[in-house]
Scaffold this motif. Structure first.
Motif, PDB file in Angstrom:
ATOM      1  N   ASP A  55     -54.101 -15.680  45.673  1.00  0.00           N
ATOM      2  CA  ASP A  55     -52.702 -15.414  46.067  1.00  0.00           C
ATOM      3  C   ASP A  55     -52.502 -13.929  46.390  1.00  0.00           C
ATOM      4  O   ASP A  55     -51.834 -13.572  47.363  1.00  0.00           O
ATOM      5  CB  ASP A  55     -51.726 -15.896  44.981  1.00  0.00           C
ATOM      6  CG  ASP A  55     -52.117 -15.416  43.592  1.00  0.00           C
ATOM      7  OD1 ASP A  55     -53.297 -15.038  43.393  1.00  0.00           O
ATOM      8  OD2 ASP A  55     -51.251 -15.386  42.702  1.00  0.00           O
ATOM      9  N   GLU A  56     -53.134 -13.049  45.598  1.00  0.00           N
ATOM     10  CA  GLU A  56     -53.009 -11.603  45.869  1.00  0.00           C
ATOM     11  C   GLU A  56     -53.722 -11.232  47.169  1.00  0.00           C
ATOM     12  O   GLU A  56     -53.275 -10.386  47.934  1.00  0.00           O
ATOM     13  CB  GLU A  56     -53.609 -10.787  44.711  1.00  0.00           C
ATOM     14  CG  GLU A  56     -52.735 -10.815  43.477  1.00  0.00           C
ATOM     15  CD  GLU A  56     -53.336 -10.048  42.321  1.00  0.00           C
ATOM     16  OE1 GLU A  56     -54.036  -9.045  42.534  1.00  0.00           O
ATOM     17  OE2 GLU A  56     -53.105 -10.485  41.171  1.00  0.00           O
ATOM     18  N   PHE A  82     -52.167  -9.540  50.530  1.00  0.00           N
ATOM     19  CA  PHE A  82     -52.830  -8.342  51.073  1.00  0.00           C
ATOM     20  C   PHE A  82     -53.089  -8.534  52.575  1.00  0.00           C
ATOM     21  O   PHE A  82     -52.822  -7.641  53.389  1.00  0.00           O
ATOM     22  CB  PHE A  82     -54.138  -8.150  50.291  1.00  0.00           C
ATOM     23  CG  PHE A  82     -55.015  -7.018  50.712  1.00  0.00           C
ATOM     24  CD1 PHE A  82     -54.733  -5.710  50.338  1.00  0.00           C
ATOM     25  CD2 PHE A  82     -56.171  -7.248  51.459  1.00  0.00           C
ATOM     26  CE1 PHE A  82     -55.579  -4.660  50.707  1.00  0.00           C
ATOM     27  CE2 PHE A  82     -57.014  -6.212  51.831  1.00  0.00           C
ATOM     28  CZ  PHE A  82     -56.716  -4.908  51.452  1.00  0.00           C
ATOM     29  N   LEU A  83     -53.583  -9.719  52.937  1.00  0.00           N
ATOM     30  CA  LEU A  83     -53.921  -9.980  54.351  1.00  0.00           C
ATOM     31  C   LEU A  83     -52.692  -9.961  55.252  1.00  0.00           C
ATOM     32  O   LEU A  83     -52.800  -9.643  56.442  1.00  0.00           O
ATOM     33  CB  LEU A  83     -54.640 -11.330  54.484  1.00  0.00           C
ATOM     34  CG  LEU A  83     -56.063 -11.411  53.933  1.00  0.00           C
ATOM     35  CD1 LEU A  83     -56.654 -12.790  54.187  1.00  0.00           C
ATOM     36  CD2 LEU A  83     -56.955 -10.334  54.557  1.00  0.00           C
ATOM     37  N   GLU A  84     -51.535 -10.291  54.668  1.00  0.00           N
ATOM     38  CA  GLU A  84     -50.310 -10.284  55.484  1.00  0.00           C
ATOM     39  C   GLU A  84     -50.009  -8.887  56.037  1.00  0.00           C
ATOM     40  O   GLU A  84     -49.358  -8.734  57.060  1.00  0.00           O
ATOM     41  CB  GLU A  84     -49.130 -10.827  54.662  1.00  0.00           C
ATOM     42  CG  GLU A  84     -49.128 -12.345  54.695  1.00  0.00           C
ATOM     43  CD  GLU A  84     -48.311 -12.990  53.591  1.00  0.00           C
ATOM     44  OE1 GLU A  84     -47.465 -12.298  52.985  1.00  0.00           O
ATOM     45  OE2 GLU A  84     -48.541 -14.197  53.344  1.00  0.00           O
ATOM     46  N   LYS A  85     -50.530  -7.863  55.370  1.00  0.00           N
ATOM     47  CA  LYS A  85     -50.308  -6.479  55.857  1.00  0.00           C
ATOM     48  C   LYS A  85     -51.227  -6.134  57.037  1.00  0.00           C
ATOM     49  O   LYS A  85     -51.058  -5.120  57.679  1.00  0.00           O
ATOM     50  CB  LYS A  85     -50.586  -5.490  54.705  1.00  0.00           C
ATOM     51  CG  LYS A  85     -49.563  -5.569  53.586  1.00  0.00           C
ATOM     52  CD  LYS A  85     -49.726  -4.418  52.616  1.00  0.00           C
ATOM     53  CE  LYS A  85     -50.690  -4.800  51.514  1.00  0.00           C
ATOM     54  NZ  LYS A  85     -51.029  -3.772  50.573  1.00  0.00           N
ATOM     55  N   TYR A  86     -52.243  -6.975  57.262  1.00  0.00           N
ATOM     56  CA  TYR A  86     -53.237  -6.670  58.312  1.00  0.00           C
ATOM     57  C   TYR A  86     -53.432  -7.871  59.232  1.00  0.00           C
ATOM     58  O   TYR A  86     -54.516  -8.450  59.307  1.00  0.00           O
ATOM     59  CB  TYR A  86     -54.575  -6.280  57.663  1.00  0.00           C
ATOM     60  CG  TYR A  86     -54.419  -5.152  56.670  1.00  0.00           C
ATOM     61  CD1 TYR A  86     -54.242  -3.836  57.099  1.00  0.00           C
ATOM     62  CD2 TYR A  86     -54.415  -5.423  55.299  1.00  0.00           C
ATOM     63  CE1 TYR A  86     -54.056  -2.815  56.190  1.00  0.00           C
ATOM     64  CE2 TYR A  86     -54.229  -4.401  54.380  1.00  0.00           C
ATOM     65  CZ  TYR A  86     -54.057  -3.099  54.824  1.00  0.00           C
ATOM     66  OH  TYR A  86     -53.871  -2.091  53.918  1.00  0.00           O
ATOM     67  N   VAL A 131     -60.920  -6.480  57.853  1.00  0.00           N
ATOM     68  CA  VAL A 131     -60.647  -6.415  56.410  1.00  0.00           C
ATOM     69  C   VAL A 131     -61.926  -6.877  55.741  1.00  0.00           C
ATOM     70  O   VAL A 131     -62.483  -7.927  56.105  1.00  0.00           O
ATOM     71  CB  VAL A 131     -59.478  -7.341  55.999  1.00  0.00           C
ATOM     72  CG1 VAL A 131     -59.448  -7.507  54.475  1.00  0.00           C
ATOM     73  CG2 VAL A 131     -58.137  -6.796  56.468  1.00  0.00           C
ATOM     74  N   PHE A 132     -62.420  -6.083  54.789  1.00  0.00           N
ATOM     75  CA  PHE A 132     -63.630  -6.475  54.073  1.00  0.00           C
ATOM     76  C   PHE A 132     -63.296  -6.604  52.588  1.00  0.00           C
ATOM     77  O   PHE A 132     -62.738  -5.700  51.971  1.00  0.00           O
ATOM     78  CB  PHE A 132     -64.750  -5.447  54.276  1.00  0.00           C
ATOM     79  CG  PHE A 132     -66.040  -5.862  53.617  1.00  0.00           C
ATOM     80  CD1 PHE A 132     -66.899  -6.749  54.250  1.00  0.00           C
ATOM     81  CD2 PHE A 132     -66.368  -5.414  52.342  1.00  0.00           C
ATOM     82  CE1 PHE A 132     -68.076  -7.165  53.633  1.00  0.00           C
ATOM     83  CE2 PHE A 132     -67.545  -5.829  51.715  1.00  0.00           C
ATOM     84  CZ  PHE A 132     -68.401  -6.707  52.362  1.00  0.00           C
ATOM     85  N   ALA A 133     -63.696  -7.730  51.991  1.00  0.00           N
ATOM     86  CA  ALA A 133     -63.407  -7.974  50.572  1.00  0.00           C
ATOM     87  C   ALA A 133     -64.545  -8.786  49.969  1.00  0.00           C
ATOM     88  O   ALA A 133     -65.279  -9.451  50.695  1.00  0.00           O
ATOM     89  CB  ALA A 133     -62.091  -8.749  50.450  1.00  0.00           C
ATOM     90  N   VAL A 193     -60.640  -2.065  56.444  1.00  0.00           N
ATOM     91  CA  VAL A 193     -59.755  -1.948  55.282  1.00  0.00           C
ATOM     92  C   VAL A 193     -60.463  -2.657  54.134  1.00  0.00           C
ATOM     93  O   VAL A 193     -60.978  -3.762  54.307  1.00  0.00           O
ATOM     94  CB  VAL A 193     -58.401  -2.664  55.554  1.00  0.00           C
ATOM     95  CG1 VAL A 193     -57.498  -2.562  54.336  1.00  0.00           C
ATOM     96  CG2 VAL A 193     -57.735  -2.105  56.787  1.00  0.00           C
ATOM     97  N   LEU A 194     -60.508  -1.999  52.967  1.00  0.00           N
ATOM     98  CA  LEU A 194     -61.281  -2.574  51.859  1.00  0.00           C
ATOM     99  C   LEU A 194     -60.401  -3.087  50.735  1.00  0.00           C
ATOM    100  O   LEU A 194     -59.411  -2.452  50.366  1.00  0.00           O
ATOM    101  CB  LEU A 194     -62.241  -1.515  51.291  1.00  0.00           C
ATOM    102  CG  LEU A 194     -63.194  -0.843  52.277  1.00  0.00           C
ATOM    103  CD1 LEU A 194     -64.064   0.169  51.533  1.00  0.00           C
ATOM    104  CD2 LEU A 194     -64.060  -1.878  52.988  1.00  0.00           C
TER     105      LEU A 194
END
Ligand code: 13P
Ligand code: SF4
Length: 311
Positions: A96-97, A101-105, A147-149, A167-168
């Protein structure tokens, strides 16, 4: 009293009777590596899992790896010796977090390291492992932000190697963050001809002093092919079993950890919850089994297949 040999024989008999296959990561205890049909790093294990013909897969590794085996084999039974075999990287990226987070990118391509939950993989465009991360990044058009996670250390290494705009997510591996730079430098002074090898989950300052950086299999191959005789190894200590078998005359020194050297910090406690006894019991009971919702399997298959297709 039952010996390890007795237990191994019982496992082999049960495996045959049930048409099962044992896949193990190099971080598993030695007895498990010895009894496994296949031992590999994350990429090799996911590739192997996608080719299995047996009815049951016993996955001796951590839970996200067993989930990946289930995703590529939805009709097979996938069992794991201990369901508590977690991972600090997977645990540090709650779906969920990550979604928030992805919604910002919104215009970014989402690359996730395989060390994450199946739910996080559903939010992913392409999965990677430490073996193929550079190749995966190179497969994405150059002007495309990423985005890398969830591993910030692997992410920073990839930014330095590829120069890409990434973005990490702020996750890390507790095992690979345990190494002490100061103690490593002291150790190197005592063994100035040693090659320092490190896994890219390690912190940037450790990677800066490493002579070779690579995945578990990358490090095994490097030591095998090198003419050098002494290696300081900055990764999980389980790798030393196969490395020493491959190189009986070479000197392998585990990199020192920040805590005192008796704490076994470079052992992944999650990987080590699996034992030979639990492996036998899980094969006997065909449990704990990995269950995944069909919707999740469908959504995760594509980012995993994209990765496998690259190799
Ligand atoms: P690799 O198997 O890709 O080297 O990853 C190491 C690891 O930490 C597995 O959890
Ligand atoms: Fe996770 Fe680190 Fe253990 Fe690998 S070594 S399973 S990344 S906690």
């Amino acid at each position: 009293m039952e010996t390890i040999t007795d237990l191994k024989e019982k496992i082999l008999a049960l495996k045959k009777e049930k048409n099962a296959v044992i896949l193990a990561h190099y971080y598993q205890e030695e007895a498990i590596q010895e009894i496994a049909d296949f031992v590999g790093d994350s990429l090799e294990l996911s590739r192997k899992a996608s080719q299995v013909e047996a009815d049951i897969i016993v996955f001796a590794g951590v839970y996200f790896m067993a989930e990946t085996a289930k995703i590529v084999n939805p009709n097979k039974k996938v069992i794991i010796p201990d369901v508590n075999a977690g991972c600090s990287l997977a645990d540090g990226c709650p779906p969920d977090e990550f979604k928030a987070f992805l919604e910002k990118y919104p215009n970014h391509t989402v690359v996730t390291y395989i060390n994450c939950t199946a739910e996080v993989k559903t939010l992913t465009d392409i999965v990677c492992t430490s073996s193929n991360a550079k190749k995966v990044i190179a497969s994405i058009p150059e002007d495309q932000p990423i985005v890398f996670a969830p591993d910030k250390n692997l992410g920073r290494y990839l930014i330095a190697e590829t120069g890409r705009d990434m973005v990490l997510w702020e996750g890390s591996c507790i095992v690979h963050e345990a190494f002490s730079l100061e103690k490593l430098i002291d150790l190197f002074k005592k063994h100035p001809t040693a090659t320092i090898i490190a896994h890219p989950e390690s912190e940037t300052h450790i990677l800066k002093v490493a002579h070779y950086i690579g995945s578990t299999s990358g490090m095994l191959n490097h030591v095998k092919n090198s003419t050098n005789n002494t290696f300081i190894v900055a990764t999980e200590a389980g790798i030393l079993h196969q490395m020493q078998l491959d190189n009986p005359t070479k000197t392998l020194i585990p990199a020192p950890s920040k805590e005192d050297n008796t704490c076994a910090c470079s052992e992944c406690a999650f990987m080590k919850v699996n034992t030979l006894e639990k492996l036998y019991q899980c094969l006997q009971d065909e449990s704990p089994e990995v269950h995944l919702d069909n919707g999740i399997i469908k959504k995760t298959l594509l980012p995993i297949q994209r990765m496998l297709a690259l190799n």
